[in-house]
Design a protein around this motif. Structure first.
Motif, PDB file in Angstrom:
ATOM      1  N   GLY A   3      -5.385   5.957  -9.571  1.00 43.40           N
ATOM      2  CA  GLY A   3      -4.724   4.849  -8.876  1.00 43.40           C
ATOM      3  C   GLY A   3      -4.196   3.777  -9.807  1.00 43.40           C
ATOM      4  O   GLY A   3      -3.785   2.726  -9.377  1.00 43.40           O
ATOM      5  N   TRP A   4      -4.203   4.024 -11.111  1.00 43.96           N
ATOM      6  CA  TRP A   4      -3.636   3.122 -12.120  1.00 43.96           C
ATOM      7  C   TRP A   4      -4.270   1.743 -12.078  1.00 43.96           C
ATOM      8  O   TRP A   4      -3.703   0.764 -11.646  1.00 43.96           O
ATOM      9  CB  TRP A   4      -2.129   3.051 -11.971  1.00 43.96           C
ATOM     10  N   ARG A  10      -4.046  -3.997  -9.118  1.00 43.15           N
ATOM     11  CA  ARG A  10      -2.978  -3.545  -8.218  1.00 43.15           C
ATOM     12  C   ARG A  10      -2.550  -4.667  -7.276  1.00 43.15           C
ATOM     13  O   ARG A  10      -1.375  -4.811  -6.960  1.00 43.15           O
ATOM     14  CB  ARG A  10      -3.415  -2.292  -7.464  1.00 43.15           C
ATOM     15  N   LYS A  11      -3.504  -5.501  -6.849  1.00 46.59           N
ATOM     16  CA  LYS A  11      -3.179  -6.655  -6.005  1.00 46.59           C
ATOM     17  C   LYS A  11      -2.257  -7.612  -6.762  1.00 46.59           C
ATOM     18  O   LYS A  11      -1.283  -8.124  -6.211  1.00 46.59           O
ATOM     19  CB  LYS A  11      -4.463  -7.372  -5.582  1.00 46.59           C
ATOM     20  N   LEU A  13      -0.209  -6.882  -9.230  1.00 51.63           N
ATOM     21  CA  LEU A  13       1.106  -6.247  -9.345  1.00 51.63           C
ATOM     22  C   LEU A  13       1.908  -6.430  -8.057  1.00 51.63           C
ATOM     23  O   LEU A  13       3.113  -6.700  -8.097  1.00 51.63           O
ATOM     24  CB  LEU A  13       0.975  -4.761  -9.670  1.00 51.63           C
ATOM     25  N   LYS A  14       1.250  -6.324  -6.924  1.00 50.89           N
ATOM     26  CA  LYS A  14       1.917  -6.506  -5.629  1.00 50.89           C
ATOM     27  C   LYS A  14       2.392  -7.947  -5.483  1.00 50.89           C
ATOM     28  O   LYS A  14       3.503  -8.205  -4.992  1.00 50.89           O
ATOM     29  CB  LYS A  14       0.954  -6.137  -4.493  1.00 50.89           C
TER      30      LYS A  14
END
Length: 121
Positions: A3-4, A10-11, A13-14
């Motif tokens: 999932g990188w 990831r949050k 990045l979003k």
């Protein structure tokens, strides 16, 4: 990691993806020459500009820094974004006079992103 990266990464990045997509991004180009750090410990910065219309500014280690943008005169709406938490601060009108606009960065301990959009012609 599958999932990188971890969920927090990831949050973040979003948050930045949504920030960039809030602009008419295709008409913007890099232009660091319009920003000057007057006070503070900003490590690095990046500016994307659609001159006279919209500006995206990313400041590394921005906490409480004072910056000056060289932009056309007029009224602009500013919105500061904390790229770690996604919270925003001080959406208000600011006025560039004499081709200059001075702003104080929020006193966050880390980075800050600025959205600046012209509201007058």
């Amino acid at each position: 990691t599958p999932g990188w990266g971890h969920p927090e990464f990831r949050k973040q990045l979003k948050i930045m993806k949504d920030f960039i997509e809030s602009f008419d991004f295709i008409s913007m180009k890099p232009d660091n020459s319009i920003l000057q750090v007057n006070k503070g410990n900003v490590a690095e910065f990046q500016v994307l500009a659609d001159t006279g219309k919209q500006y995206a500014v990313y400041l590394e280690k921005a906490g409480g820094a004072s910056i000056q943008l060289t932009i056309p005169e007029g009224e602009y709406r500013q919105e500061w974004l904390n790229p770690i938490t996604g919270s925003t601060k001080t959406t208000e009108k600011v006025t560039a006079t004499g081709g200059k606009l001075e702003l104080i960065c929020p006193d966050w301990s880390d980075d800050a992103a600025l959205k600046l959009v012209r509201i007058t012609k």
